[in-house]
Scaffold this motif. Structure first.
Motif, PDB file in Angstrom:
ATOM      1  N   ARG A   6     -33.402   7.132  23.485  1.00 13.17           N
ATOM      2  CA  ARG A   6     -32.500   6.426  22.805  1.00 13.17           C
ATOM      3  C   ARG A   6     -32.721   4.971  23.293  1.00 13.17           C
ATOM      4  N   LEU A   7     -33.440   4.695  24.097  1.00 14.86           N
ATOM      5  CA  LEU A   7     -33.894   3.269  24.487  1.00 14.86           C
ATOM      6  C   LEU A   7     -34.628   2.395  23.330  1.00 14.86           C
ATOM      7  N   TYR A   8     -35.443   3.404  22.846  1.00 15.81           N
ATOM      8  CA  TYR A   8     -36.305   2.769  21.647  1.00 15.81           C
ATOM      9  C   TYR A   8     -35.705   2.989  20.247  1.00 15.81           C
ATOM     10  N   THR A   9     -34.485   3.689  20.427  1.00 15.68           N
ATOM     11  CA  THR A   9     -33.893   4.130  18.922  1.00 15.68           C
ATOM     12  C   THR A   9     -32.580   3.325  18.769  1.00 15.68           C
ATOM     13  N   TYR A  10     -31.648   3.875  19.282  1.00 15.13           N
ATOM     14  CA  TYR A  10     -30.273   3.591  19.299  1.00 15.13           C
ATOM     15  C   TYR A  10     -30.009   2.229  20.277  1.00 15.13           C
ATOM     16  N   GLY A  11     -30.740   2.360  21.256  1.00 12.47           N
ATOM     17  CA  GLY A  11     -30.595   1.130  22.322  1.00 12.47           C
ATOM     18  C   GLY A  11     -30.833  -0.144  21.565  1.00 12.47           C
ATOM     19  N   SER A  12     -32.249   0.046  20.829  1.00 11.66           N
ATOM     20  CA  SER A  12     -32.735  -1.172  20.166  1.00 11.66           C
ATOM     21  C   SER A  12     -31.848  -1.731  18.911  1.00 11.66           C
ATOM     22  N   ALA A  13     -31.412  -0.772  18.545  1.00 12.82           N
ATOM     23  CA  ALA A  13     -30.271  -1.141  17.320  1.00 12.82           C
ATOM     24  C   ALA A  13     -29.157  -1.747  18.008  1.00 12.82           C
ATOM     25  N   GLN A  14     -28.603  -1.283  18.998  1.00 16.73           N
ATOM     26  CA  GLN A  14     -27.446  -2.231  19.693  1.00 16.73           C
ATOM     27  C   GLN A  14     -27.927  -3.453  20.194  1.00 16.73           C
ATOM     28  N   ALA A  15     -29.162  -3.568  20.587  1.00 17.96           N
ATOM     29  CA  ALA A  15     -29.613  -4.885  21.034  1.00 17.96           C
ATOM     30  C   ALA A  15     -29.613  -6.026  20.028  1.00 17.96           C
ATOM     31  N   ALA A  16     -29.709  -5.537  18.816  1.00 13.83           N
ATOM     32  CA  ALA A  16     -29.733  -6.381  17.625  1.00 13.83           C
ATOM     33  C   ALA A  16     -28.519  -6.460  16.753  1.00 13.83           C
ATOM     34  N   LYS A  36     -19.102 -18.158  32.455  1.00 16.27           N
ATOM     35  CA  LYS A  36     -18.514 -19.313  32.245  1.00 16.27           C
ATOM     36  C   LYS A  36     -18.500 -20.056  30.719  1.00 16.27           C
ATOM     37  N   TYR A  37     -19.754 -19.456  30.056  1.00 17.13           N
ATOM     38  CA  TYR A  37     -19.885 -19.729  28.468  1.00 17.13           C
ATOM     39  C   TYR A  37     -20.029 -18.736  27.805  1.00 17.13           C
ATOM     40  N   PRO A  38     -19.289 -17.613  27.585  1.00 10.86           N
ATOM     41  CA  PRO A  38     -19.313 -16.329  26.751  1.00 10.86           C
ATOM     42  C   PRO A  38     -19.811 -16.553  25.283  1.00 10.86           C
ATOM     43  N   PRO A  39     -20.336 -15.646  24.870  1.00 12.02           N
ATOM     44  CA  PRO A  39     -20.486 -15.604  23.321  1.00 12.02           C
ATOM     45  C   PRO A  39     -19.097 -16.057  22.437  1.00 12.02           C
ATOM     46  N   LEU A  40     -19.558 -16.831  21.385  1.00  7.14           N
ATOM     47  CA  LEU A  40     -18.267 -17.562  20.824  1.00  7.14           C
ATOM     48  C   LEU A  40     -17.845 -16.353  19.477  1.00  7.14           C
ATOM     49  N   LEU A  41     -18.608 -15.617  18.887  1.00  6.91           N
ATOM     50  CA  LEU A  41     -18.614 -14.747  17.903  1.00  6.91           C
ATOM     51  C   LEU A  41     -18.076 -13.607  18.431  1.00  6.91           C
ATOM     52  N   LYS A  42     -16.988 -13.103  17.641  1.00  6.96           N
ATOM     53  CA  LYS A  42     -16.610 -11.703  17.984  1.00  6.96           C
ATOM     54  C   LYS A  42     -17.645 -10.667  17.776  1.00  6.96           C
ATOM     55  N   GLY A  43     -18.055  -9.878  18.727  1.00  8.02           N
ATOM     56  CA  GLY A  43     -19.022  -8.765  18.620  1.00  8.02           C
ATOM     57  C   GLY A  43     -20.365  -9.189  19.133  1.00  8.02           C
ATOM     58  N   LYS A  64     -21.165  -5.380  34.022  1.00 10.26           N
ATOM     59  CA  LYS A  64     -20.322  -4.067  33.305  1.00 10.26           C
ATOM     60  C   LYS A  64     -19.118  -4.899  32.662  1.00 10.26           C
ATOM     61  N   LYS A  65     -18.794  -6.038  33.041  1.00  7.95           N
ATOM     62  CA  LYS A  65     -17.459  -6.943  32.462  1.00  7.95           C
ATOM     63  C   LYS A  65     -17.811  -7.791  31.278  1.00  7.95           C
ATOM     64  N   LEU A  66     -19.169  -7.818  31.113  1.00  7.89           N
ATOM     65  CA  LEU A  66     -19.860  -8.848  30.130  1.00  7.89           C
ATOM     66  C   LEU A  66     -20.386  -8.243  28.793  1.00  7.89           C
ATOM     67  N   PRO A  67     -20.219  -8.827  27.587  1.00 11.14           N
ATOM     68  CA  PRO A  67     -21.099  -8.336  26.526  1.00 11.14           C
ATOM     69  C   PRO A  67     -22.544  -8.652  26.459  1.00 11.14           C
ATOM     70  N   VAL A  68     -23.052  -7.704  27.318  1.00 12.07           N
ATOM     71  CA  VAL A  68     -24.417  -7.943  27.265  1.00 12.07           C
ATOM     72  C   VAL A  68     -25.123  -6.747  27.079  1.00 12.07           C
ATOM     73  N   ILE A  69     -26.550  -6.710  26.712  1.00 13.27           N
ATOM     74  CA  ILE A  69     -27.526  -5.778  26.612  1.00 13.27           C
ATOM     75  C   ILE A  69     -28.596  -5.986  27.512  1.00 13.27           C
ATOM     76  N   LEU A  70     -29.131  -4.802  28.265  1.00 18.25           N
ATOM     77  CA  LEU A  70     -30.161  -5.017  28.997  1.00 18.25           C
ATOM     78  C   LEU A  70     -31.623  -4.440  28.252  1.00 18.25           C
ATOM     79  N   ASP A  71     -32.428  -5.527  28.220  1.00 19.31           N
ATOM     80  CA  ASP A  71     -33.755  -5.122  27.689  1.00 19.31           C
ATOM     81  C   ASP A  71     -34.734  -4.376  28.953  1.00 19.31           C
TER      82      ASP A  71
END
Length: 540
Positions: free
Chosen positions: A471-481, A353-360, A380-387
């Protein structure tokens, strides 16, 4: 200044098999990878420093995607109860600690876990009164979503039979209506407000202790939430700037900011003259529910071992929507603590209902211990990261099967299912809830068991490969930020953040990983930890 790292193996994490012999770095940025001879030839005029890895193995710098850095330091400084496995040992430990305190001083312990005790009994006020009636006691449960206190503590907090339960919290009472001393989620504040205020010097000491330990464990950074638990949040922010100055001490701290102080903290970060690239704002942190241990994680169906409850919603749907709308007005992504499937569904509803406002921008969903197939399709349809916190498997099994029931386990702690669905996942510890050591987390992700256990793992179909876990602790964490274009890989143009281990994990059996040593932790091409010296760069 240009540095040539050579004399070992470089696991770039570009793919499972890619490795190089050497890396050239200039001004903190990777400029090239290849053989020593290639890089010497290509960058001969720019190399001013040679770093021989002496047979060690370099990985992209490990980053913990979800922890509480000050809390981790507290655990190292305070009475740690997390490994105690019986009520009697707990009582003896507390009795010895109480004997060292003057009457009236608070006895504070961290991390009790009743699931380790044969009787699985929470140490309530009656048990704690056997330890001492001269000291008020606070013992935080390992999940930090519950605590216990003794009668002295209840008295100081003014908690009686008549005390109403706060919104989002539970005051556990016995069958006569008397409080047991067991307080869940928001009810914990009743005790904490009665305890002495925490000093800024204490926060600084805990944070410094934490950074030292994280560097020694191979971490180059962490995504941390600390800014609403230690008095004035401005003071805690100042402690981060002081302890991570970007010169003497380099550590990449991505700050999750509790929604109650988000506007204040973001304003102060914007106005601060102490800003540096190593302490940055992340997402606005929101709690949607509690934890499975205290049965406060919010489920869509009752708990299998207690059909009287489905858990606790920290906020109503309307309250949660208002919090998210305020975050969006600040142009901020959100990071929502969701352990139960009903909490996850609520978070998804509101993000839709209230997605992120900024691109990316991507929102973060933290823990995801209980999910459902329909919710996975929606995520899968949302711009989300799973921690994810892989170590939860080692800590919560087998008792969690009884708590949730076997029917729910197909989509519970289902890290492989989430990855196979194409969802972006990052890896962390939730320290001080779990041990911060990344090798323990990687081991749990791959084996689905405790290190000392010998079975095939709990729900082995959910095991990750070593490559996926790393990859969770390297590239995945980079994606989360939102840093995946410059962190998380050993690639030209990326930051020179490295974790250098004594051996190649890919050439060892999983149980052997826990004997591997961190040789060096390198942040911004600066050695922040060196095992040969036995010290980290910063000392308290």
């Amino acid at each position: 200044m240009g540095t040539l790292w050579y004399g070992g193996k470089v696991r770039t994490m570009e793919n499972e098999h890619d490795s190089k012999e050497a890396v050239f770095v200039k001004d903190g940025i990777i400029r090239g990878t290849g053989t020593k001879e290639q890089l010497l030839s290509e960058f001969k005029e720019e190399i001013t420093r040679m770093e021989n890895m002496e047979g060690a193995v370099m990985y992209p710098g490990f980053t913990d995607s979800h922890l509480h850095m000050v809390g981790h330091g507290e655990k190292l400084l305070k009475l740690d109860l997390s490994e105690i496995d019986s009520i009697e040992i707990l009582k003896n430990t507390l009795f010895e600690a109480a004997a060292k305190l003057p009457p009236g001083e608070w006895l504070i312990g961290e991390g009790f876990n009743e699931n380790l005790y044969a009787e699985a009994k929470v140490p309530d006020r009656h048990i704690l009164d056997e330890v001492t009636t001269e000291h008020p006691i606070i013992l935080s449960r390992v999940c930090r979503h519950a605590l216990v206190t003794n009668s002295y503590g209840l008295k100081l907090a003014g908690i009686t039979r008549e005390t109403p339960e706060p919104s989002g919290g539970i005051i556990v009472k016995d069958n006569t209506g008397a409080p047991t001393g067991y307080l869940l989620d928001q009810a914990q504040d009743l005790i904490r407000e009665a305890a002495p205020a925490i000093s800024l010097n204490y926060v600084k000491k805990a944070l410094g202790t934490s950074i030292d330990d994280l560097l020694s464990k191979g971490f180059v950074g962490g995504h941390t939430e600390d800014l609403n638990y230690y008095g004035d949040p401005s003071g805690t922010l100042a402690a981060f700037y002081e302890k991570i100055d970007g010169k003497k001490v380099k550590f990449r701290a991505n700050l999750l900011i509790h929604h109650e102080v988000a506007e204040q903290i973001l304003s102060e970060i914007s106005a601060s003259t102490e800003q540096n690239n190593f302490v940055e704002p992340g997402s606005v942190k929101i709690f949607a529910d509690g934890a499975l241990g205290g049965r406060t994680a919010l489920l869509s169906e009752p708990y299998a071992d207690d059909e009287t409850t489905k858990g606790v919603a920290i906020y109503s749907r309307e309250e949660l929507q208002d919090i998210v709308k305020k975050a969006r007005k600040l142009n901020m992504p959100i990071a929502v603590h969701t352990i139960g499937d009903a909490a996850l569904e609520l978070a998804i509803d509101i993000i839709e209902k209230y997605p992120p406002l900024l691109k990316g921008q991507r929102d973060r969903l933290i823990h995801i211990q209980v999910a459902r197939e329909d919710l996975i399709h929606r995520m899968k349809k949302l711009p989300v990261i799973l921690d994810l916190q892989p170590r939860f498997v080692a800590s919560d099994f087998p008792w969690v099967i009884d708590r949730l029931g076997k029917e729910r386990m197909k989509y519970s702690f289902a890290w492989k299912t989430l990855l196979d669905a194409g969802l972006i996942c990052a890896g962390g510890s939730d320290a001080p809830i779990e041990p911060v050591d990344p090798l323990l987390g990687i081991h749990a992700a791959v084996t689905r068991r405790k290190p000392e256990e010998k079975h095939e793992g709990y729900y082995p179909e959910q095991k990750l490969t070593l490559y996926e876990a790393l990859r969770l602790y390297t590239y995945g964490s980079a994606q989360a930020a939102g840093k995946e274009k410059k962190q998380g890989l050993i690639r030209s143009g990326y930051t020179a953040d490295f974790t250098i281990l004594s051996e190649d994990l890919f050439e060892l059996d999983p149980d052997e990983w826990l004997k591997v040593k961190v040789e060096k932790t390198v942040v911004d091409d600066t050695v922040m930890y060196d095992r040969k010296t036995g010290t980290v760069t910063m000392q308290n």
